[in-house]
Design an enzyme around this catalytic site. Structure first.
Site, PDB file in Angstrom:
ATOM      1  N   ARG A  15       0.796  -1.232   0.000  1.00  0.00           N
ATOM      2  CA  ARG A  15       0.000   0.000   0.000  1.00  0.00           C
ATOM      3  C   ARG A  15       0.832   1.288   0.000  1.00  0.00           C
ATOM      4  O   ARG A  15       0.290   2.374  -0.068  1.00  0.00           O
ATOM      5  CB  ARG A  15      -0.970  -0.005   1.191  1.00  0.00           C
ATOM      6  CG  ARG A  15      -2.163  -0.926   0.946  1.00  0.00           C
ATOM      7  CD  ARG A  15      -2.953  -1.159   2.220  1.00  0.00           C
ATOM      8  NE  ARG A  15      -2.235  -2.046   3.135  1.00  0.00           N
ATOM      9  CZ  ARG A  15      -2.636  -2.297   4.375  1.00  0.00           C
ATOM     10  NH1 ARG A  15      -3.718  -1.722   4.857  1.00  0.00           N
ATOM     11  NH2 ARG A  15      -1.933  -3.119   5.149  1.00  0.00           N
ATOM     12  N   GLN A  73      13.265 -14.667   6.192  1.00  0.00           N
ATOM     13  CA  GLN A  73      12.022 -15.459   6.158  1.00  0.00           C
ATOM     14  C   GLN A  73      11.680 -15.585   4.675  1.00  0.00           C
ATOM     15  O   GLN A  73      11.249 -14.618   4.048  1.00  0.00           O
ATOM     16  CB  GLN A  73      10.906 -14.720   6.917  1.00  0.00           C
ATOM     17  CG  GLN A  73       9.616 -15.535   7.004  1.00  0.00           C
ATOM     18  CD  GLN A  73       8.423 -14.712   7.502  1.00  0.00           C
ATOM     19  OE1 GLN A  73       8.424 -13.486   7.435  1.00  0.00           O
ATOM     20  NE2 GLN A  73       7.398 -15.390   7.992  1.00  0.00           N
ATOM     21  N   GLY A  78       3.113 -15.512   7.865  1.00  0.00           N
ATOM     22  CA  GLY A  78       2.427 -14.946   9.022  1.00  0.00           C
ATOM     23  C   GLY A  78       3.387 -14.543  10.131  1.00  0.00           C
ATOM     24  O   GLY A  78       4.543 -14.958  10.153  1.00  0.00           O
ATOM     25  N   THR A  79       2.855 -13.720  11.055  1.00  0.00           N
ATOM     26  CA  THR A  79       3.704 -13.172  12.126  1.00  0.00           C
ATOM     27  C   THR A  79       4.238 -14.268  13.057  1.00  0.00           C
ATOM     28  O   THR A  79       5.367 -14.180  13.539  1.00  0.00           O
ATOM     29  CB  THR A  79       2.930 -12.118  12.945  1.00  0.00           C
ATOM     30  OG1 THR A  79       1.639 -12.653  13.286  1.00  0.00           O
ATOM     31  CG2 THR A  79       2.712 -10.833  12.159  1.00  0.00           C
ATOM     32  N   GLY A 101       8.834  -3.656  12.335  1.00  0.00           N
ATOM     33  CA  GLY A 101       9.679  -2.707  11.609  1.00  0.00           C
ATOM     34  C   GLY A 101       8.917  -1.508  11.085  1.00  0.00           C
ATOM     35  O   GLY A 101       9.514  -0.495  10.730  1.00  0.00           O
ATOM     36  N   GLU A 152      -8.425 -11.333  14.563  1.00  0.00           N
ATOM     37  CA  GLU A 152      -8.085 -10.503  13.416  1.00  0.00           C
ATOM     38  C   GLU A 152      -9.360  -9.974  12.757  1.00  0.00           C
ATOM     39  O   GLU A 152     -10.395 -10.644  12.762  1.00  0.00           O
ATOM     40  CB  GLU A 152      -7.261 -11.309  12.409  1.00  0.00           C
ATOM     41  CG  GLU A 152      -5.872 -11.661  12.902  1.00  0.00           C
ATOM     42  CD  GLU A 152      -5.098 -10.455  13.408  1.00  0.00           C
ATOM     43  OE1 GLU A 152      -4.880  -9.502  12.640  1.00  0.00           O
ATOM     44  OE2 GLU A 152      -4.721 -10.453  14.599  1.00  0.00           O
ATOM     45  N   ASN A 225       1.129   1.780   7.051  1.00  0.00           N
ATOM     46  CA  ASN A 225       0.761   0.942   5.911  1.00  0.00           C
ATOM     47  C   ASN A 225       0.742   1.721   4.611  1.00  0.00           C
ATOM     48  O   ASN A 225       0.903   1.166   3.543  1.00  0.00           O
ATOM     49  CB  ASN A 225      -0.609   0.294   6.127  1.00  0.00           C
ATOM     50  CG  ASN A 225      -0.543  -0.761   7.219  1.00  0.00           C
ATOM     51  OD1 ASN A 225       0.404  -1.545   7.277  1.00  0.00           O
ATOM     52  ND2 ASN A 225      -1.520  -0.752   8.097  1.00  0.00           N
ATOM     53  N   ALA A 378      31.374  44.551  -1.560  1.00  0.00           N
ATOM     54  CA  ALA A 378      30.354  43.853  -2.345  1.00  0.00           C
ATOM     55  C   ALA A 378      30.938  43.282  -3.626  1.00  0.00           C
ATOM     56  O   ALA A 378      31.800  43.893  -4.255  1.00  0.00           O
ATOM     57  CB  ALA A 378      29.225  44.818  -2.682  1.00  0.00           C
ATOM     58  N   SER A 403      35.094  46.978  -3.455  1.00  0.00           N
ATOM     59  CA  SER A 403      34.021  46.218  -4.119  1.00  0.00           C
ATOM     60  C   SER A 403      34.447  45.743  -5.502  1.00  0.00           C
ATOM     61  O   SER A 403      35.274  46.375  -6.159  1.00  0.00           O
ATOM     62  CB  SER A 403      32.790  47.113  -4.271  1.00  0.00           C
ATOM     63  OG  SER A 403      32.321  47.463  -2.994  1.00  0.00           O
TER      64      SER A 403
HETATM   65  C1  UD1 Z   1      -0.912  -7.571  12.803  1.00  0.00           C
HETATM   66  C2  UD1 Z   1      -1.593  -8.305  13.949  1.00  0.00           C
HETATM   67  C3  UD1 Z   1      -2.838  -7.512  14.379  1.00  0.00           C
HETATM   68  C4  UD1 Z   1      -2.442  -6.110  14.762  1.00  0.00           C
HETATM   69  C5  UD1 Z   1      -1.680  -5.438  13.620  1.00  0.00           C
HETATM   70  C6  UD1 Z   1      -1.127  -4.115  14.080  1.00  0.00           C
HETATM   71  C7  UD1 Z   1      -1.199 -10.684  13.575  1.00  0.00           C
HETATM   72  C8  UD1 Z   1      -1.765 -11.942  13.081  1.00  0.00           C
HETATM   73  N1  UD1 Z   1      -1.980  -9.617  13.491  1.00  0.00           N
HETATM   74  O1  UD1 Z   1      -1.796  -7.576  11.710  1.00  0.00           O
HETATM   75  O2  UD1 Z   1      -3.454  -8.151  15.462  1.00  0.00           O
HETATM   76  O3  UD1 Z   1      -3.583  -5.343  15.077  1.00  0.00           O
HETATM   77  O4  UD1 Z   1      -0.569  -6.256  13.215  1.00  0.00           O
HETATM   78  O5  UD1 Z   1      -0.500  -3.469  12.991  1.00  0.00           O
HETATM   79  O6  UD1 Z   1      -0.095 -10.672  14.064  1.00  0.00           O
HETATM   80  N2  UD1 Z   1       5.527  -9.839   8.951  1.00  0.00           N
HETATM   81  C9  UD1 Z   1       6.614 -10.633   8.714  1.00  0.00           C
HETATM   82  N3  UD1 Z   1       6.418 -11.879   8.195  1.00  0.00           N
HETATM   83  C10 UD1 Z   1       5.184 -12.360   7.919  1.00  0.00           C
HETATM   84  C11 UD1 Z   1       4.075 -11.549   8.191  1.00  0.00           C
HETATM   85  C12 UD1 Z   1       4.286 -10.286   8.696  1.00  0.00           C
HETATM   86  O7  UD1 Z   1       7.754 -10.227   8.941  1.00  0.00           O
HETATM   87  O8  UD1 Z   1       5.105 -13.500   7.465  1.00  0.00           O
HETATM   88  C13 UD1 Z   1       5.732  -8.507   9.522  1.00  0.00           C
HETATM   89  C14 UD1 Z   1       5.311  -7.371   8.603  1.00  0.00           C
HETATM   90  O9  UD1 Z   1       6.385  -6.906   7.815  1.00  0.00           O
HETATM   91  C15 UD1 Z   1       4.857  -6.291   9.589  1.00  0.00           C
HETATM   92  C16 UD1 Z   1       4.353  -7.098  10.781  1.00  0.00           C
HETATM   93  O10 UD1 Z   1       4.951  -8.377  10.665  1.00  0.00           O
HETATM   94  O11 UD1 Z   1       5.914  -5.482  10.013  1.00  0.00           O
HETATM   95  C17 UD1 Z   1       2.854  -7.195  10.819  1.00  0.00           C
HETATM   96  O12 UD1 Z   1       2.395  -7.875   9.683  1.00  0.00           O
HETATM   97  P1  UD1 Z   1       1.083  -7.481   8.940  1.00  0.00           P
HETATM   98  O13 UD1 Z   1       0.864  -8.431   7.842  1.00  0.00           O
HETATM   99  O14 UD1 Z   1       1.097  -6.037   8.635  1.00  0.00           O
HETATM  100  O15 UD1 Z   1       0.003  -7.793  10.087  1.00  0.00           O
HETATM  101  P2  UD1 Z   1      -1.408  -7.191  10.202  1.00  0.00           P
HETATM  102  O16 UD1 Z   1      -2.314  -7.936   9.315  1.00  0.00           O
HETATM  103  O17 UD1 Z   1      -1.357  -5.726  10.071  1.00  0.00           O
HETATM  104 CA    CA Z   2       0.316  -3.880   9.351  1.00  0.00          CA
END
Ligand code: UD1
Ligand code: CA
Length: 456
Positions: A15, A73, A78-79, A101, A152, A225, A378, A403
C-alpha cells in the site's frame, strides 16, 4: 533479565505504492526500521534480530552500519511463522520482545512497562484504543475484563468488529514458552497465516497469565501501511520534538512548521522561526535567533548568533555574536569567528572568516583564510579554481577589499592593505598600502546610442 528483541520486517508494504521497501521509507530523515532498531538497542538487549524478506538485500545494505542479526524469512507465512524463524538464534533462558519494523515511534518507557508487567511464563501485549479499528486485531476481554483472545479483523464476528481496543502487534514472552507454543500454531484462518496473536488463546488455555498494557497514545504504537499514515506519524513526531524544545526554554514559533531530521541541541532563549529545517547533528547556543526558512545541516552555532531568513549552513561553525544572512550560504568547512558578519547572497566555502570581519554583499569566498577586522566589499570573488586545482587566498588582519575585486589565487593580501575597487589581484598585495589594477577611464564624445526601429 536476558532480553532478545525480534523485529518483524518481512512484509512487502504494497500500500505504499513504492519501489522502496516499506521499512526503508523515512521518518524524520531516518528509515522506519532504523528507528525501531535504535529503540531496541536502548533496552540493552542480548541481541537485536531482524526478520527480513522482501527486498532484503537492499534493507540489509542500507542499514549495514547497525548492529543486527539478520534472519531471512523466505516465505511470508504470518507473524507467528516470522518469530519462529528467529527462535534458533535465541537462548532458551531469554525473554523475547517482538517489535514491528513499521511501528517506528514505539518508546522505551512503554516497552519497559510491558516487560515489567508480563509474568515469567505468561504473554504480554500492548493494546490501544483507536477511533477507527478497521483492519486491526481486536482485543477480546472476558467478563472480569481480562484479556482472553485477539481476533483478526478478517476473522471477527459483527459484534467483535465493534471493539475499539486493538492489538498493536508488540508482544513479549519467554523463549522457553515460544519454543513450546509457536510450533503449535495453526493456519486455519481466513488468511491461511500462522498468527502470532493466537498465542494469547494458547497461553490462556494452559492457564498462563496473559496481559495487555494499554498505550495512552495511538501514534506510539501505530503501524505505517500507506503514505498518509507515514506523514501523520511524521507530524506527530515533529510536534513532540518541538514541544520538548519549548519545555526546555527554546522558542519554536510554530511547532507545526518545524522539522528536525537528526539531533538538535539548543540553549535557552534561542528562538527558531517558522519552516526551519535541521539535518544531522546541530548544536545551537543560547539566545540565538534562527530566521524563517533556514536550513542547518551538521552545524555548530555558539551563543547570541543571528541567522537571518533563507540561509543555508552546512558542516559549518559560527562563533558567538556572528550575524549570517539573509540568503547566505555557508558550505562545508566554513568557520565564522566571533562577531563576524556574512550578508546577503554571499557564499563561503572551506574558509575561515576572522573575528569582526565582514563579507556583507554578493561575494564568493572559497579556500580562504581571512584575518580579523577585514572588510570585504560587495561583489568580491576569490578565483580559487584554475579548472584543475584549488588555490588558497590569504587576507590578513585589517585589510580592506574594495568592491568588485577578484582575487586570483594563490594570492595574499597583507595586513592593513587596501585594494581599490574593481581590481584583479594576481600577485601578493603588500601591507598597509593601496594596491589597485584599473584601466584608465575615458569618454568617447562622438558616440551615439543605438536606437530602435520604432523610435525613428
Ligand atoms: C498484525 C496483527 C494484528 C495487529 C496489527 C497491528 C497478527 C496476526 N496480526 O496484523 O493483530 O492489530 O498487526 O498493525 O499478528 N511480517 C513478517 N512476516 C510475515 C508476516 C508479517 O515479517 O510473514 C511482519 C510485517 O512486515 C509487519 C508485521 O509483521 O511489520 C505485521 O504484519 P502485517 O501483515 O502487517 O500484520 P497485520 O495484518 O497488520
Ligand atoms: Ca500492518
Amino acid at each position: 533479565m536476558k532480553l532478545d528483541v525480534v523485529i518483524l520486517a518481512a512484509g512487502c508494504g504494497t500500500r505504499m505504492h513504492s519501489n522502496t521497501p516499506k521499512v526503508l521509507h523515512q521518518l524524520a530523515g531516518k528509515p522506519l526500521l532504523a528507528h525501531v532498531i535504535e529503540t531496541a538497542h536502548s533496552l540493552d538487549p542480548n541481541q537485536v534480530h531482524v526478520v527480513y524478506g522482501h527486498q532484503g538485500e537492499r534493507v540489509k545494505h542500507t542499514l549495514s552500519s547497525m548492529e543486527v542479526n539478520w534472519i531471512e524469512q523466505k516465505e511470508q507465512l504470518g507473524t507467528g511463522h516470522a518469530v519462529l524463524q528467529a527462535l534458533p538464534f535465541i537462548d532458551k533462558d531469554s525473554q523475547v520482545l517482538v517489535l514491528y519494523g513499521d511501528v517506528p515511534l514505539i518508546t522505551k518507557p512503554l516497552l519497559l512497562k510491558l516487560l515489567d508487567s508480563t509474568s515469567l511464563e505468561g504473554v504480554g501485549i500492548i493494546s490501544v484504543m483507536v477511533t477507527d479499528p478497521t483492519g486491526l486485531g481486536r482485543i477480546i476481554r472476558d467478563n472480569s475484563g481480562n484479556l482472553s483472545a485477539i481476533v483478526e479483523h478478517k476473522d471477527a464476528t459483527d459484534a467483535e468488529l465493534l471493539i475499539h481496543e486493538i492489538n498493536s502487534g508488540i508482544l513479549t514472552a519467554s523463549a522457553k514458552s515460544l519454543h513450546d507454543w509457536l510450533p503449535k500454531l495453526k493456519n486455519n484462518n481466513s488468511q491461511s497465516e500462522f498468527y502470532l496473536t493466537d498465542l494469547i488463546t494458547l497461553a490462556a488455555s494452559e492457564k498462563h497469565s496473559v496481559i495487555a498494557v494499554l498505550s495512552e497514545t495511538e501514534e506510539e504504537v501505530k503501524g505505517v501501511n500507506n503514505r498518509v499514515q507515514l506523514m501523520q506519524l511524521e507530524r506527530f513526531h515533529q510536534r513532540k520534538l518541538a514541544h520538548a524544545l519549548l519545555t526546555q526554554g527554546v522558542c519554536v514559533y510554530d511547532p507545526d512548521r518545524f522539522d528536525c531530521r537528526g539531533n538538535l541541541q539548543a540553549g535557552r532563549d534561542t528562538e527558531i522561526d517558522i519552516n526551519v529545517l535541521i539535518e544531522g547533528e546541530v548544536v545551537l547556543g543560547s539566545n540565538c535567533y534562527i530566521g524563517p526558512n533556514v536550513i542547518l545541516r551538521n552545524t555548530t552555532i555558539a551563543d547570541n548568533v543571528t541567522i537571518r531568513a533563507n540561509s543555508i549552513l552546512e558542516d559549518s561553525q559560527v562563533d558567538e555574536g556572528a550575524v549570517i544572512g539573509p540568503f547566505a550560504r555557508l558550505r562545508p568547512e566554513t568557520k565564522v569567528a566571533k562577531n563576524g558578519k556574512i550578508g546577503n547572497f554571499v557564499e563561503i566555502k572551506k574558509a575561515h572568516i576572522g573575528e569582526n570581519s565582514k563579507v556583507n554583499h554578493l561575494s564568493y569566498v572559497g579556500d580562504a583564510t581571512v584575518g580579523t577586522n577585514v572588510n570585504i566589499g560587495a561583489g568580491t570573488i576569490t578565483c580559487n579554481y584554475d579548472g584543475v586545482n584549488k588555490h588558497q587566498t590569504i587576507i590578513e588582519d585589517g585589510a580592506f577589499i574594495g568592491s568588485g575585486t577578484q582575487l586570483v589565487a594563490p594570492v595574499k593580501v597583507a595586513m592593513q592593505a587596501t585594494i581599490g575597487a574593481g581590481s584583479v589581484i594576481t600577485t601578493d598585495a603588500p601591507a598597509e598600502q593601496l594596491t589597485l589594477t584599473r584601466a584608465k577611464q575615458r569618454t568617447i564624445s562622438a558616440w551615439q546610442r543605438p536606437t530602435k526601429q520604432s523610435e525613428k
